[in-house]
Design a protein around this motif. Structure first.
Motif, mmCIF file in Angstrom:
data_model
loop_
_atom_site.group_PDB
_atom_site.id
_atom_site.type_symbol
_atom_site.label_atom_id
_atom_site.label_comp_id
_atom_site.label_asym_id
_atom_site.label_seq_id
_atom_site.Cartn_x
_atom_site.Cartn_y
_atom_site.Cartn_z
ATOM 1 N N SER A 79 0.826 -1.205 0.000
ATOM 2 C CA SER A 79 0.000 0.000 0.000
ATOM 3 C C SER A 79 0.865 1.260 0.000
ATOM 4 O O SER A 79 0.618 2.188 -0.775
ATOM 5 N N MET A 83 1.053 3.937 -2.991
ATOM 6 C CA MET A 83 0.675 5.305 -2.654
ATOM 7 C C MET A 83 1.789 6.280 -3.029
ATOM 8 O O MET A 83 1.533 7.327 -3.629
ATOM 9 N N VAL A 99 -6.470 10.480 -0.362
ATOM 10 C CA VAL A 99 -6.500 9.815 0.946
ATOM 11 C C VAL A 99 -7.942 9.462 1.288
ATOM 12 O O VAL A 99 -8.242 8.328 1.671
ATOM 13 N N PHE A 102 -9.248 6.645 -0.913
ATOM 14 C CA PHE A 102 -8.711 5.346 -0.515
ATOM 15 C C PHE A 102 -9.456 4.822 0.712
ATOM 16 O O PHE A 102 -9.832 3.659 0.766
ATOM 17 N N GLN A 103 -9.664 5.695 1.687
ATOM 18 C CA GLN A 103 -10.369 5.267 2.895
ATOM 19 C C GLN A 103 -11.805 4.852 2.562
ATOM 20 O O GLN A 103 -12.305 3.870 3.111
ATOM 21 N N ASN A 136 -4.486 1.084 5.260
ATOM 22 C CA ASN A 136 -4.745 2.502 5.516
ATOM 23 C C ASN A 136 -3.604 3.235 6.216
ATOM 24 O O ASN A 136 -3.561 4.465 6.192
ATOM 25 N N CYS A 138 -0.418 3.972 5.765
ATOM 26 C CA CYS A 138 0.386 4.964 5.045
ATOM 27 C C CYS A 138 -0.453 6.160 4.616
ATOM 28 O O CYS A 138 0.042 7.287 4.561
ATOM 29 N N TRP A 139 -1.726 5.933 4.344
ATOM 30 C CA TRP A 139 -2.605 7.017 3.930
ATOM 31 C C TRP A 139 -2.861 7.974 5.097
ATOM 32 O O TRP A 139 -2.862 9.187 4.929
ATOM 33 N N HIS A 140 -3.074 7.428 6.293
ATOM 34 C CA HIS A 140 -3.206 8.262 7.502
ATOM 35 C C HIS A 140 -1.920 9.038 7.742
ATOM 36 O O HIS A 140 -1.941 10.222 8.106
ATOM 37 N N LYS A 143 -1.507 11.896 5.244
ATOM 38 C CA LYS A 143 -2.421 12.995 5.590
ATOM 39 C C LYS A 143 -1.818 13.828 6.721
ATOM 40 O O LYS A 143 -1.807 15.061 6.650
#
Length: 163
Positions: A79, A83, A99, A102-103, A136, A138-140, A143
């Protein structure tokens, strides 16, 4: 010639193959040069730990590069690698929208358009609720890095434990 229609089983196999390839041979491991944003993230339920570095363009409004260091399961490492690739050239606003998309995808509510379809490979994770935090993380973390000021202290970890 008839178009080939992929069965759900074949599609699942393809997703698993891409995840394993990105896990074994990530393309975006390292540290950006220079580092304009740095953020660490941790997923206590799986033990995944990453550190993202972000290089911005001269104007400071677009992502020039994202790299990562850390260790984790195949899903979290795939992920973050996907990303990092998808974020190059995106405005900070576009990145934050991605982000959220994705969530939402992890909740089964969205997918990425054709231009970013590589990210849809992670859709299969949504079938395994316990693994969604892995995807999730890496997305958090991204952000938090985007929303942080350039001078903020990134020594703390972002955690997605309460997701």
């Amino acid at each position: 010639m008839k178009p080939t229609i992929m069965s759900l089983g074949n599609l699942r196999d393809l997703y698993q193959q891409v995840i394993l390839e990105r896990y074994k041979s990530p393309k975006h491991r390292g540290v950006t040069d220079p580092v304009h944003r740095r953020q660490r993230g941790h997923n206590p339920s799986c033990g995944d730990t990453i550190e993202l570095t972000v290089q911005l363009n001269e104007a400071g409004d677009r992502i020039a590069d994202v790299k990562f260091q850390g260790e984790g399961c195949a899903i979290s490492m795939a992920s973050v690698d996907l990303m990092a690739e998808a974020m190059r050239g995106k405005s900070l606003e576009e990145a934050l929208e991605m982000v959220q998309r994705f969530q939402n995808m992890m909740k089964g509510e969205a997918e990425f358009p054709k231009a970013q379809r590589k990210l849809n490979v992670m859709q299969g994770v949504a079938q395994f609720p316990v693994r969604i935090k892995c995807a999730n993380l890496c997305w958090h973390t991204l952000k938090a890095a985007i929303e942080a000021s350039a001078n903020s202290d990134a020594n703390g970890f972002v955690s997605n434990e309460n997701e």
